[in-house]
Write a protein that holds these residues in place. Structure first.
Motif, short mmCIF file in Angstrom:
data_model
loop_
_atom_site.label_atom_id
_atom_site.label_comp_id
_atom_site.label_asym_id
_atom_site.label_seq_id
_atom_site.Cartn_x
_atom_site.Cartn_y
_atom_site.Cartn_z
N MET A 181 -28.44 42.39 -18.13
CA MET A 181 -28.81 41.34 -17.18
C MET A 181 -27.89 40.12 -17.30
N GLY A 182 -26.83 40.25 -18.10
CA GLY A 182 -25.89 39.14 -18.27
C GLY A 182 -26.41 38.03 -19.17
N ARG A 183 -27.32 38.37 -20.07
CA ARG A 183 -27.89 37.38 -20.98
C ARG A 183 -27.56 37.71 -22.43
N ARG A 184 -27.58 36.68 -23.27
CA ARG A 184 -27.34 36.86 -24.70
C ARG A 184 -28.57 36.46 -25.48
N ILE A 185 -28.79 37.15 -26.57
CA ILE A 185 -29.93 36.87 -27.44
C ILE A 185 -29.48 35.99 -28.60
N ALA A 186 -30.29 34.98 -28.91
CA ALA A 186 -30.10 34.18 -30.12
C ALA A 186 -31.40 34.24 -30.90
N ALA A 187 -31.29 34.30 -32.23
CA ALA A 187 -32.50 34.40 -33.07
C ALA A 187 -32.34 33.53 -34.30
N GLU A 188 -33.44 32.94 -34.72
CA GLU A 188 -33.44 32.17 -35.97
C GLU A 188 -34.77 32.37 -36.67
N THR A 189 -34.75 32.27 -37.98
CA THR A 189 -35.96 32.49 -38.77
C THR A 189 -36.09 31.43 -39.86
N THR A 190 -37.33 31.09 -40.18
CA THR A 190 -37.65 30.29 -41.37
C THR A 190 -38.76 31.03 -42.10
N SER A 191 -39.33 30.42 -43.10
CA SER A 191 -40.38 31.10 -43.86
C SER A 191 -41.68 31.23 -43.07
#
Length: 198
Positions: A181-191
């Motif tokens: 779909m022309g989109r990018r995924i970004a992900a972040e994690t903490t505790s």
């Protein structure tokens, strides 16, 4: 996974959900008739009714998450009703913070992201879905998370060091579906928090 494989997975998902929703609906109707005539009552009936309701909700959810989806709009009422049904059968609270109808293919991405967040919260928690302009944020919060670092670290690329298990299929599908779909995924994690943006 190529676009062809993504499309094939979507078609398979649509077919399975389409074929299962009809018999689940028929069982639900049959249970309602039994309740109306008072033929069966008690905890057994409640257990069966609750299980069938849960199965129906999950199948409708999976139909959006794994099925083929175009840009036809899904309204807030339809999405929140579905999420309320899914929430009743699980440990995670689902918060849909959108007021307008949005294209079904974007709801599909949000549902896949929700499943990723949910997988990190075996003891329950909250998943919140927000949309600002053309940007989506799906965040999960819990006192205790159980993170698979390989999945979360490599979610944006969709290339994982370890084999993806069936219960983790959403991690493989999300970046590929977003890319189609022309989109990018970004992900972040903490505790205590996981966030997916697209």
């Amino acid at each position: 996974m190529s676009d062809t494989n993504v499309n094939l997975a979507e078609l398979i998902g649509s077919r399975i959900c389409h074929d299962l929703i009809s018999p689940i609906g028929a069982i639900t109707n049959g249970l309602e008739l039994l309740e109306m005539v008072g033929a069966v009552q008690g905890p057994e009936m409640e257990l069966i009714s609750g299980s069938v309701g849960s199965a129906g909700a999950r199948i409708r959810f999976f139909r959006v998450a794994f099925g083929s989806a175009g840009d036809q709009p899904l309204g807030r009422a339809e999405v929140t009703e579905l999420l309320n049904d899914v929430e009743r059968a699980g440990r995670v609270r689902l918060n849909w913070h959108l007021t307008e109808a949005v294209p079904r293919n974007q709801v599909k991405l949000a549902f896949l992201a929700m499943m990723c967040c949910e997988s990190a919260m075996p003891f329950g928690g909250d998943v919140t879905i927000e949309n600002t302009g053309d940007s989506w944020t799906v965040s999960g919060m819990a006192d205790k998370l159980n993170l698979d670092n390989d999945l979360w670290k490599n979610l944006p690329s969709g290339r994982f060091a370890n084999s993806v298990k069936p219960a983790q299929v959403q991690f493989a599908l999300l970046p590929e579906t977003a890319a189609s779909m022309g989109r990018r995924i970004a992900a972040e994690t903490t505790s205590t928090r996981v966030v997916i943006r697209f």
